[in-house]
Design a protein around this motif. Structure first.
Motif, PDB file in Angstrom:
ATOM      1  N   THR A 252       0.835  -1.208   0.000  1.00 37.09           N
ATOM      2  CA  THR A 252       0.000   0.000   0.000  1.00 37.09           C
ATOM      3  C   THR A 252       0.867   1.255   0.000  1.00 37.09           C
ATOM      4  N   LEU A 253       1.907   1.266   0.826  1.00 40.79           N
ATOM      5  CA  LEU A 253       2.804   2.421   0.899  1.00 40.79           C
ATOM      6  C   LEU A 253       3.565   2.618  -0.412  1.00 40.79           C
ATOM      7  N   LEU A 254       3.964   1.523  -1.035  1.00 38.11           N
ATOM      8  CA  LEU A 254       4.646   1.614  -2.332  1.00 38.11           C
ATOM      9  C   LEU A 254       3.729   2.229  -3.377  1.00 38.11           C
ATOM     10  N   LYS A 255       2.475   1.812  -3.370  1.00 36.24           N
ATOM     11  CA  LYS A 255       1.504   2.341  -4.331  1.00 36.24           C
ATOM     12  C   LYS A 255       1.270   3.826  -4.094  1.00 36.24           C
ATOM     13  N   GLN A 256       1.218   4.233  -2.837  1.00 30.77           N
ATOM     14  CA  GLN A 256       1.026   5.648  -2.513  1.00 30.77           C
ATOM     15  C   GLN A 256       2.191   6.485  -3.035  1.00 30.77           C
ATOM     16  N   ALA A 257       3.410   6.000  -2.818  1.00 30.53           N
ATOM     17  CA  ALA A 257       4.596   6.724  -3.290  1.00 30.53           C
ATOM     18  C   ALA A 257       4.613   6.795  -4.805  1.00 30.53           C
TER      19      ALA A 257
END
Length: 217
Positions: free
Chosen positions: A92-97
């Motif tokens: 999820t954090l990778l997608k946000q970045a």
């Protein structure tokens, strides 16, 4: 009825409005425009910072799973469930970045056009601003490679943990192979992380020079 003084003031006001809006919005210095780009991309840095924090916890969890897995009678389900949840959070954090970087990339294209319209900046300042944008785009490409490598690393984690869930009779040969693959992917990830950090440093340096040029002008 307007006095002659009021008429004159009104005329000046209209002239100022025409000067400000006749050629579009008032122009912002190159350094200010790029600073707005940097501010809009802060979500990227925040996502990566949170990701790094999760990663440290997951490395400890990974070691705990391997240590406990050496004992055939160990119940790994709770740890494996926890690891699965962490993998989801990191994805999820990778997608946000990644999504935040895509948005700033779109702004970078618009910013290049905006810089070409500046009529008051020195040529060397505009050249430096272009260099800053070049470095920012290089950083974006480095982040794209980093995210792709990170996804492969997380997939390797998942494959390993799925094998370890086979409680009936885990295949130790496959597990050992999965561990090697997982460690190899994380070694590659470390290189992509290094490249991203170098590009970030290069961008920060170029931007700091632009700010100095702007303050000196």
């Amino acid at each position: 009825m307007l006095t002659s003084k009021k008429v004159a003031l009104a005329a000046v006001s209209v002239l100022l409005i025409l000067l400000a809006s006749g050629c579009g919005d008032p122009q912002e210095p190159a350094a200010n425009q790029i600073n707005q780009l940097v501010l809009s991309g802060q979500e990227i840095d925040q996502s990566l910072k949170t990701l790094a924090s999760h990663e440290q916890e997951d490395m400890k969890l990974y070691k705990s799973i391997l240590d406990k897995g050496k004992n055939k009678n160990s119940d790994l389900e709770a740890l494996l469930d926890q690891a699965a949840g962490h993998i989801h959070e990191r994805r999820t954090l990778l997608k946000q970045a990644e999504e935040a970087m895509k948005l700033t990339n779109e702004k970078t294209v618009a910013l290049r056009s905006s810089l070409k319209e500046l009529s008051f900046e020195k040529e060397e300042t505009l050249a430096q601003a272009e260099k800053v944008l070049d470095q920012y785009e290089a950083r974006a490409r480095a982040l794209e490679n980093f995210v792709a490598s990170y996804q492969l690393s997380l997939s390797a984690d998942e494959q390993l943990y799925d094998l370890m869930r086979e409680s009936a009779e885990p295949n130790l040969v496959k597990i050992k192979r999965a561990i090697r693959v997982r460690n190899s992917e994380y070694a590659k990830l470390a290189e992509f992380r290094k490249q991203f950090n170098l590009q970030t440093k290069a961008f920060n340096g170029a931007n700091a020079k632009l700010v100095q040029m702007d303050q000196a002008s």
